[in-house]
Design an enzyme around this catalytic site. Structure first.
Site, short mmCIF file in Angstrom:
data_model
loop_
_atom_site.label_atom_id
_atom_site.label_comp_id
_atom_site.label_asym_id
_atom_site.label_seq_id
_atom_site.Cartn_x
_atom_site.Cartn_y
_atom_site.Cartn_z
N GLU A 1 23.20 74.04 48.34
CA GLU A 1 24.59 73.61 48.05
C GLU A 1 24.74 73.09 46.61
O GLU A 1 25.85 72.90 46.15
CB GLU A 1 25.03 72.54 49.06
CG GLU A 1 24.48 71.14 48.87
CD GLU A 1 23.02 70.99 49.29
OE1 GLU A 1 22.41 71.98 49.75
OE2 GLU A 1 22.48 69.87 49.14
N GLY B 1 19.86 63.52 51.69
CA GLY B 1 20.11 62.09 51.46
C GLY B 1 18.85 61.35 51.86
O GLY B 1 17.75 61.76 51.51
N HIS C 1 18.00 72.40 48.32
CA HIS C 1 19.45 72.14 48.29
C HIS C 1 20.24 73.34 47.80
O HIS C 1 20.67 73.36 46.64
CB HIS C 1 19.73 70.93 47.39
CG HIS C 1 19.30 69.64 47.98
ND1 HIS C 1 20.08 68.89 48.83
CD2 HIS C 1 18.14 68.97 47.87
CE1 HIS C 1 19.44 67.81 49.20
NE2 HIS C 1 18.25 67.83 48.64
N CYS D 1 17.24 69.46 53.62
CA CYS D 1 16.37 68.34 53.24
C CYS D 1 16.37 67.21 54.27
O CYS D 1 15.79 67.37 55.33
CB CYS D 1 16.76 67.88 51.84
SG CYS D 1 15.37 67.16 50.98
#
Ligand code: GLN
Length: 192
Positions: free
Chosen positions: A168, A46, A166, A78
């Site tokens: 995910e 984010g 990332h 991140c």
């Protein structure tokens, strides 16, 4: 067993999907009282500066720091890596627990976001790097666990694992089986 996902801002919902795929319970963490009964922790991507601002009026980060120091398995992706790092170039140190120097937005602006072939624990997979940081330097206790060519993009220091990319968003088999292992080991989790 319940994983807490820091959910102040960013892509926390993608991590819920990863945990659903490996049939693990989770709760979304928005304030310190949400931390009461968790066994592992995920700090999502984010905008690290926004996350730091959002939590600045409560005790959430203080409590997170205690839990992580106490050995709870913790994964940062991140912006999550930036929150964990001891030294942040072009940003602010917040939790400051992972012995490394990271540079925010090190590849450039959003246009420079990319997909890259990452070697993560001897498996190669395409992952997304979104306004990603770079790991410039690591301390002695930090193991390098993911690479693009020679560049380190994932590290582990005891119970803390962190990635500049990332996983995910891909949820490949290798990542999901590592995730399951990592959160199930609890405080026994070790660097390898
Ligand atoms: N650029 C963001 C930051 O500095 C990180 C981007 C991400 O989490 N994908 O916090």
């Amino acid at each position: 067993m319940t994983t807490g996902i820091l959910s102040l801002q960013g892509n926390f919902l993608d991590h819920t999907r990863s945990l659903e795929l490996i049939k693990k319970d989770y709760i979304l963490i928005k304030q310190k009282n949400d931390l009461k009964s968790i066994d592992s922790l995920i700090l999502p991507g984010g905008e690290s500066t926004s996350m730091i601002k959002i939590q600045s009026n409560n005790e959430l980060f203080k409590k997170l720091k205690i839990l992580i120091n106490d050995g709870i398995p913790t994964i940062g992706t991140c912006a999550g890596l930036i929150l964990l790092a001891k030294d942040v170039v072009d940003g602010e140190t917040s939790l400051g627990l992972l012995d490394c120097v990271v540079e925010r937005n090190a590849y450039g602006r959003q246009n420079e976001s990319f997909e890259g072939l990452v070697n993560f624990l001897d498996n190669t997979q395409m992952y997304c790097f979104i306004r990603a940081p770079k790991i410039l330097k690591t301390g002695k206790k930090v193991k390098n666990i993911a690479f693009i060519d020679e560049e380190v993009v994932g590290v582990q220091q005891n119970n803390i694992a962190a990635f500049t990319f990332h996983p995910e968003l891909t949820n490949d088999k290798n990542y999901l089986s590592w995730l399951k292992y990592f959160i199930e080991e609890g405080k026994n989790v070790r660097s390898f």
